[in-house]
Design an enzyme around this catalytic site. Sequence first.
Site, PDB file in Angstrom:
ATOM      1  N   GLN A 183      -5.611  -0.362  -3.691  1.00 55.50           N
ATOM      2  CA  GLN A 183      -6.322  -1.483  -4.302  1.00 55.50           C
ATOM      3  C   GLN A 183      -7.248  -1.028  -5.438  1.00 55.50           C
ATOM      4  OE1 GLN A 183      -8.110  -4.186  -1.488  1.00 55.50           O
ATOM      5  NE2 GLN A 183      -9.543  -4.952  -3.024  1.00 55.50           N
TER       6      GLN A 183
ATOM      7  N   HIS B  78      -5.399  -6.111   4.120  1.00 57.23           N
ATOM      8  CA  HIS B  78      -4.383  -5.063   4.213  1.00 57.23           C
ATOM      9  C   HIS B  78      -3.724  -5.113   5.577  1.00 57.23           C
ATOM     10  CE1 HIS B  78      -5.685  -2.548   0.633  1.00 57.23           C
ATOM     11  NE2 HIS B  78      -6.603  -3.500   0.687  1.00 57.23           N
TER      12      HIS B  78
ATOM     13  N   CYS C 108       0.852  -1.192   0.000  1.00 59.23           N
ATOM     14  CA  CYS C 108       0.000   0.000   0.000  1.00 59.23           C
ATOM     15  C   CYS C 108       0.885   1.238   0.000  1.00 59.23           C
ATOM     16  CB  CYS C 108      -0.966  -0.002   1.178  1.00 59.23           C
ATOM     17  SG  CYS C 108      -0.384   0.825   2.653  1.00 59.23           S
TER      18      CYS C 108
ATOM     19  N   HIS D 193       0.297   4.112   1.141  1.00 57.64           N
ATOM     20  CA  HIS D 193       0.177   5.007   2.292  1.00 57.64           C
ATOM     21  C   HIS D 193       1.081   4.597   3.447  1.00 57.64           C
ATOM     22  CE1 HIS D 193      -4.008   5.539   0.442  1.00 57.64           C
ATOM     23  NE2 HIS D 193      -3.254   6.526   0.067  1.00 57.64           N
ATOM     24  N   HIS D 194       1.278   3.283   3.597  1.00 58.40           N
ATOM     25  CA  HIS D 194       2.069   2.804   4.739  1.00 58.40           C
ATOM     26  C   HIS D 194       3.256   1.930   4.327  1.00 58.40           C
ATOM     27  CE1 HIS D 194      -2.118   3.445   6.173  1.00 58.40           C
ATOM     28  NE2 HIS D 194      -1.492   4.040   7.170  1.00 58.40           N
TER      29      HIS D 194
HETATM   30 ZN   LIG Z   1      -2.072   1.337   4.064  1.00 57.97          ZN
END
Ligand SMILES: [Zn+2]
Length: 186
Positions: free
Chosen positions: A112, A140, A71, A73-74
């Site tokens: 996703q 996730h 992902c 974002h992380h």
């Molecule tokens: Zn994430």
Amino acid sequence: MEQHVAAILEAIGEDPSREGLVKTPQRVSKALRELTRGYDQDPEAIINGALFTEEYSEMILMKDIDFFSLCEHHVLPFFGKAHIAYIPNGKIVGISKLARLVDVFARRLQVQERLTTQIAHLLMDTLHPEGVAVVVEAEHLCMRMRGVEKQNSYVATSAMLGVFRERQETRDEFMNLINGAGPGRR
Ligand SMILES: [Zn+2]
């Protein structure tokens, strides 16, 4: 990249020079390059290199394609299964290329939703089929490990193009096929 990984280790309170961590920056860098190798691969070339003329005009489905992604974002893993169907319009593609295509887009920093639509649009633009359907189901780790969502939740996304968008019965046939019993189901 290795210097930066060492700096991150220090920032979380570790000692990058202790025995177990000495080679960690090198390993993390190598792993990250492998997990993001999709940036160096051309998804159009993969499909265009395996197109065949064929008069078959029924649905072609590949389900339960395993994938692993990160992902954006992380930079934590999300992973699961992709299901892809299309209805050809004069051309078919070697079936294994569908799995390759998922891999190319999955091995990038992703969300996703974008992974799902990139697969669908790439097939639409290269194969020019009557329609494409893609469903992605994933868990996730950025949600699970951090405990911000229900532990057993997973996320489903879909992209329906062409006849899959226009015709309810075609969409239903696809959904029945991916939900139904088959060799890929456990
Ligand atoms: Zn994430």
